[in-house]
Design a protein around this motif. Structure first.
Motif, mmCIF file in Angstrom:
data_model
loop_
_atom_site.group_PDB
_atom_site.id
_atom_site.type_symbol
_atom_site.label_atom_id
_atom_site.label_comp_id
_atom_site.label_asym_id
_atom_site.label_seq_id
_atom_site.Cartn_x
_atom_site.Cartn_y
_atom_site.Cartn_z
ATOM 1 N N UNK A 265 -4.304 -7.715 17.580
ATOM 2 C CA UNK A 265 -5.014 -6.448 17.418
ATOM 3 C C UNK A 265 -4.009 -5.456 16.875
ATOM 4 N N UNK A 266 -4.433 -4.723 15.885
ATOM 5 C CA UNK A 266 -3.519 -3.840 15.182
ATOM 6 C C UNK A 266 -4.034 -2.418 15.291
ATOM 7 N N UNK A 267 -3.273 -1.543 15.940
ATOM 8 C CA UNK A 267 -3.719 -0.159 16.021
ATOM 9 C C UNK A 267 -3.971 0.378 14.613
ATOM 10 N N UNK A 268 -4.984 1.207 14.473
ATOM 11 C CA UNK A 268 -5.373 1.709 13.157
ATOM 12 C C UNK A 268 -4.452 2.837 12.699
ATOM 13 N N UNK A 269 -3.158 2.508 12.553
ATOM 14 C CA UNK A 269 -2.214 3.451 11.956
ATOM 15 C C UNK A 269 -1.635 2.821 10.696
ATOM 16 N N UNK A 270 -1.357 3.663 9.658
ATOM 17 C CA UNK A 270 -0.848 3.084 8.411
ATOM 18 C C UNK A 270 0.402 2.239 8.655
ATOM 19 N N UNK A 271 0.440 1.082 8.060
ATOM 20 C CA UNK A 271 1.646 0.266 8.096
ATOM 21 C C UNK A 271 1.767 -0.648 9.299
ATOM 22 N N UNK A 272 0.866 -0.551 10.260
ATOM 23 C CA UNK A 272 1.049 -1.338 11.477
ATOM 24 C C UNK A 272 0.807 -2.823 11.242
ATOM 25 N N UNK A 273 -0.207 -3.165 10.472
ATOM 26 C CA UNK A 273 -0.437 -4.583 10.194
ATOM 27 C C UNK A 273 0.803 -5.181 9.530
ATOM 28 N N UNK A 274 1.374 -4.412 8.623
ATOM 29 C CA UNK A 274 2.584 -4.856 7.925
ATOM 30 C C UNK A 274 3.695 -5.158 8.921
ATOM 31 N N UNK A 275 3.906 -4.268 9.870
ATOM 32 C CA UNK A 275 4.983 -4.482 10.835
ATOM 33 C C UNK A 275 4.715 -5.699 11.701
ATOM 34 N N UNK B 220 -8.682 -11.457 -0.088
ATOM 35 C CA UNK B 220 -8.800 -10.372 0.876
ATOM 36 C C UNK B 220 -9.493 -9.190 0.209
ATOM 37 N N UNK B 221 -10.584 -8.775 0.831
ATOM 38 C CA UNK B 221 -11.230 -7.543 0.381
ATOM 39 C C UNK B 221 -10.535 -6.378 1.061
ATOM 40 N N UNK B 222 -10.057 -5.436 0.274
ATOM 41 C CA UNK B 222 -9.401 -4.286 0.894
ATOM 42 C C UNK B 222 -10.012 -2.989 0.393
ATOM 43 N N UNK B 223 -10.025 -2.019 1.273
ATOM 44 C CA UNK B 223 -10.388 -0.652 0.925
ATOM 45 C C UNK B 223 -9.170 0.209 1.211
ATOM 46 N N UNK B 224 -8.942 1.176 0.348
ATOM 47 C CA UNK B 224 -7.781 2.036 0.516
ATOM 48 C C UNK B 224 -8.163 3.464 0.177
ATOM 49 N N UNK B 225 -7.507 4.405 0.826
ATOM 50 C CA UNK B 225 -7.706 5.813 0.490
ATOM 51 C C UNK B 225 -7.165 6.077 -0.912
ATOM 52 N N UNK B 226 -7.945 6.779 -1.724
ATOM 53 C CA UNK B 226 -7.429 7.184 -3.025
ATOM 54 C C UNK B 226 -8.299 6.722 -4.177
ATOM 55 N N UNK B 227 -7.948 7.161 -5.386
ATOM 56 C CA UNK B 227 -8.767 6.971 -6.579
ATOM 57 C C UNK B 227 -7.886 6.476 -7.721
ATOM 58 N N UNK B 228 -8.460 5.617 -8.533
ATOM 59 C CA UNK B 228 -7.702 5.053 -9.650
ATOM 60 C C UNK B 228 -7.104 6.120 -10.557
ATOM 61 N N UNK B 229 -7.702 7.302 -10.591
ATOM 62 C CA UNK B 229 -7.180 8.370 -11.452
ATOM 63 C C UNK B 229 -5.916 9.001 -10.877
ATOM 64 N N UNK C 239 4.312 0.612 0.498
ATOM 65 C CA UNK C 239 5.479 1.343 0.012
ATOM 66 C C UNK C 239 5.125 2.381 -1.051
ATOM 67 N N UNK C 240 3.918 2.315 -1.582
ATOM 68 C CA UNK C 240 3.466 3.349 -2.520
ATOM 69 C C UNK C 240 2.648 4.431 -1.815
ATOM 70 N N UNK C 241 2.696 4.402 -0.491
ATOM 71 C CA UNK C 241 2.040 5.462 0.265
ATOM 72 C C UNK C 241 0.534 5.339 0.323
ATOM 73 N N UNK C 242 0.034 4.141 0.025
ATOM 74 C CA UNK C 242 -1.418 3.922 0.003
ATOM 75 C C UNK C 242 -1.856 3.390 1.365
ATOM 76 N N UNK C 243 -2.811 4.049 1.982
ATOM 77 C CA UNK C 243 -3.303 3.690 3.309
ATOM 78 C C UNK C 243 -4.506 2.760 3.212
ATOM 79 N N UNK C 244 -4.384 1.581 3.824
ATOM 80 C CA UNK C 244 -5.517 0.651 3.844
ATOM 81 C C UNK C 244 -6.495 1.040 4.946
ATOM 82 N N UNK C 245 -7.780 0.965 4.662
ATOM 83 C CA UNK C 245 -8.767 1.234 5.697
ATOM 84 C C UNK C 245 -9.565 -0.021 6.062
ATOM 85 N N UNK C 246 -9.425 -1.075 5.269
ATOM 86 C CA UNK C 246 -10.111 -2.336 5.574
ATOM 87 C C UNK C 246 -9.315 -3.471 4.966
#
Lengths: 308, 308, 308, 308
Positions: free
Chosen positions: C202-212, D241-250, D219-226
């Motif tokens: 289980x991975x707390x929903x904080x950025x980077x935690x899954x990576x760690x 892996x299907x991923x969702x991330x905060x942010x826009x291609x622009x 490392x590019x500061x992109x936060x995954x949400x899924x």
């Protein structure tokens, strides 16, 4: 029993001041022995002529003291048992009555020159910088009339009958030198709660290996406070890294880190766990606390024995 | 036009040999100017008194030449345009006819002493090691009768009328010193296919930051060949790191890495892209090839414009 | 004693085939009990009505069997003790004599439909796909005249008196389903040298935690063979991850990894260590070998006791 | 022009509600077309029979809707242009006047069964759970007398003349389903400042590769949400892996990330950048801001052209 403690002499330098602090004995019963070099002080320790040695490890202006670092890396193992920080201020010392206009040669140890380089370049642009084996040696040479001025510790003025014409020169008013007290290998003193551990790590020259080794440390919640490179003396491009980290070998997170580095063949040497001489450790994450280690061991034990 | 090239003098040292190699002119038309220190050579370059300066950067025994590294880190920016490696061998030089038993004082530059420390400790345990500003200065002092012997470059024997009593002493028969040719900032020469890029990175003193910066480099397929720490001169424990990496700023993976370090505020200085003086770059992964960068840009362009 | 083993019924499906394989008893003495759902089979195990349960865990076409995964994640803990892979081939079954032109309704379990979707879309574009609770249920409905055809296991033809009009349909001729044998918590069987360990993290929903968390695993030399996400059922965007890794809890590298995940609060559940049903583990790096762990422990012991 | 919008029918489900929300037209001018399956809705879009399709993507109880995810992963590319979240509540519907004691069969879509599994197990332990192709189909079967009760959306009561005997059943009072609006590939709408980007990444089955890919993103500061796994349908153990991330291609940080994944061969598909339907993006670190990218580009330009 009176401790015999060698230090990088001569008397009248910052190292003597550190040796007194680290002798752990305000009564003066420790027997302080100035030796002519870091190498000599460490050799006396290794040969059991003395019980301990005090040597400079790093300087906030010049960085690592490479001679000391190389002594810690090569030769028989020694351990750090204590550290202290000494504020480094230099005075410009002359024979009494010397006018500034007569200063044509200025002696100092390379570290002294480094710290006052900019100041002297502006104030005495025409003077020659002469390298001596210690700042005290420069003061002695001024006394003997071989040099016009010395960049040296304030204490050297009394010692050599000199006079300060400029006080507290240097790039940094808060320049510090860190000194360590070495002994032959023995178990570290118990943790104080604010300790430091020094290691030498060796990293095979393959891409990405340093990164993996640093991850082994960081992922165990261990905070590095120093990372310094030294060549292996074997192949250009192969390095050893001297590292300092918050924590003590008696703490599970540090023991776990030391073991992980050992498994990778990345632990060149363990240099000791000892009380921090200044500053406080960064708070460790919960997962690196002793409690977390104990709980995880208990959990593993249950998995191995479970019967429900 | 004849290039004016300053180097760390005096004549008769390994640096002169490197300066000749890096003058890029076998006809001797380059005008070589020996100066008394690394600082003086770099200052002459900065003040436009010369077109280039040749200085030692690192040594396989002693590690980084800290004076040079600090000159590259502080003061007006300069750039590395070329490098060369010189095999370092030292001879023990005396006035002709001096018997070994009469050697009581031995002079050398600290790097010379470092390399021969063990040998002299065994062979001349009672002799005093005297620090001089260069190995050539030690030879001159022997000539002048101020010292009994000098640890110096073989070429110094002729220069100062001395005689070698021991040849090729030193820890390492294959000790090398790496020299670099500096110029004022200008666009780098085009890539040769086997280039090196030097950077100075600064890492905020927060846990894990060095790790993240190294990941920025490693994840772009850039292979580090050197990582050396230098203190910032501001706070004990704050470091700058001098790094060398395979590749050239004109290659997209390197430009991408430089940009990433800039965005993080971790790029203290770009020191130049220049041909490797020895060895070959590690093969870069496919994802770091120029073709991969071009293809990715085209793909992004299609996403932005797509219309199906 | 005869083992009582529940499985996802009815008879005549791939799960029965897996249950026979995993009953570990060619003599047929194991007592196989078909139940109507994964939930029922696992509930019977939890309530001690049976000794073991065999359920499908993942399918090479459809991915994880989410019902099974959710049973492993939620409710009382159960453990995996064995696994097997069964090649999944579906036949299209009809009542004997039914012409292809009369096939208007085709029944199957969603997994069956998924695997034959493309084929049926081309061959029977006008037929209705009817969802049944199992492939065997579809066959039974064909037998009863409620459906025209069933996509089912070949074994169902005999069971229900049907005839295959198309054999071995499906996207992938090598589609496999992985079945696991569950028991109530008990110590795992000893390592065989080619084992697998299953965990839920289980991975707390904080950025980077899954990576760690993934670094904790990778840096210990543990190779992941499966990483599948499941929602926590609490908050959209919070996930649990089912992972399979090469290795056994009795090996130090795996125990060390399990402990590290426990310390981070990232170990939701340990699901068991058991022999791999197919394929071989990736060779583990030297630093993750049991010998490296033993040597590191000995080294730590020496540091703690050293007296030289 | 009136937009033609297909959705997963029938009428009277949560998907219709989402389709109305995402039709972007309160006047009702959008032409909503209920189709019998996710596959049919996406196929109609691909064949240009409709302009858009609305399908469920994930559910806070059941996780990813695998049929939808597989449609996004395989076949001709489609893009997400919008998303919305619908609170999922189920009622237990019967023909008016049916007593609870007469409920022996309860129909629903697997997602409906999943959400009410525990409740029905306690309240109607003897009732059979019957799988239907949609919750509305279950309601229709109740209407036709084929089933005794249906777990369905409240709106289905009116549609099929049924009566709720239990309202708002289910594990989670705040269960949500996320629906997305798909179109054929076209440039994304401009960023709103709170956007999401969906990607499908493919990770070669080598140890550590997923880790490296996730580092490229983090490392590019992109936060995954899924992060959700789907089998490749080729080899057991190979995942997309299907991923969702905060942010826009622009935004440069996202474009840089997409390019980095493309270079590694890890970008299976770009699925779109679109406004978040709920919640706000995590603040991005300074080094990932557009300003940092612009400044780094300018710096690189200066290095390439510098002339001082």
């Amino acid at each position: 029993m009176t401790e015999r403690l060698a230090y990088l002499g001569p008397e009248g330098t910052f190292t003597e001041q550190a040796a007194i602090t680290l002798s752990g004995d305000a009564s003066g019963r420790a027997y302080l022995i100035p030796l002519e070099s870091v190498t000599a002080a460490v050799a006396a320790l290794r040969m059991k002529d003395v019980d301990a040695a005090v040597v400079p490890l790093e300087n906030s202006v010049e960085g690592g003291v490479t001679l000391t670092q190389d002594e810690l890396i090569h030769g028989d193992e020694v351990r750090i048992f204590a550290e202290t920080y000494v504020a480094v201020r230099f005075d410009l010392l002359v024979r009494p009555g010397t006018p500034a206009a007569d200063i044509h040669t200025i002696g100092s140890h390379p570290h002294g020159h480094a710290q006052v380089r900019e100041y002297l370049g502006l104030r005495f642009p025409a003077a020659d910088a002469v390298v001596t084996s210690s700042t005290a040696a420069a003061a002695a040479a001024v006394r003997a009339g071989e040099l016009d001025a010395a960049v040296a510790a304030p204490v050297a003025a009394d010692h050599y009958g000199l006079q300060a014409v400029v006080r507290n020169i240097g790039l940094d008013s808060d320049a510090l030198t860190r000194f360590v007290k070495l002994r032959r290998p023995a178990p570290p003193a118990p943790p104080t709660g604010n300790d430091r551990t020094s290691l030498v790590i060796s990293v095979p020259n393959r891409p990405g290996t340093l990164l993996e080794v640093l991850e082994e440390i960081a992922r165990r919640g261990i905070n590095l406070t120093r990372l310094e490179s030294r060549p292996t003396r074997e192949t250009m491009g192969d390095y050893l890294f001297g590292i300092d980290a918050d924590g003590h070998l008696a703490e599970p997170a540090m023991a776990d880190t030391v073991a992980a580095l050992h498994r990778r063949g990345a632990l060149h040497r363990f240099l000791g766990s000892y009380p921090r001489g200044q500053g406080a450790a960064v708070a460790r994450p919960d997962y690196a606390a002793a409690e977390a280690y104990i709980a995880a061991e208990e959990y593993l034990g249950r998995l191995r024995e479970e019967n429900r």
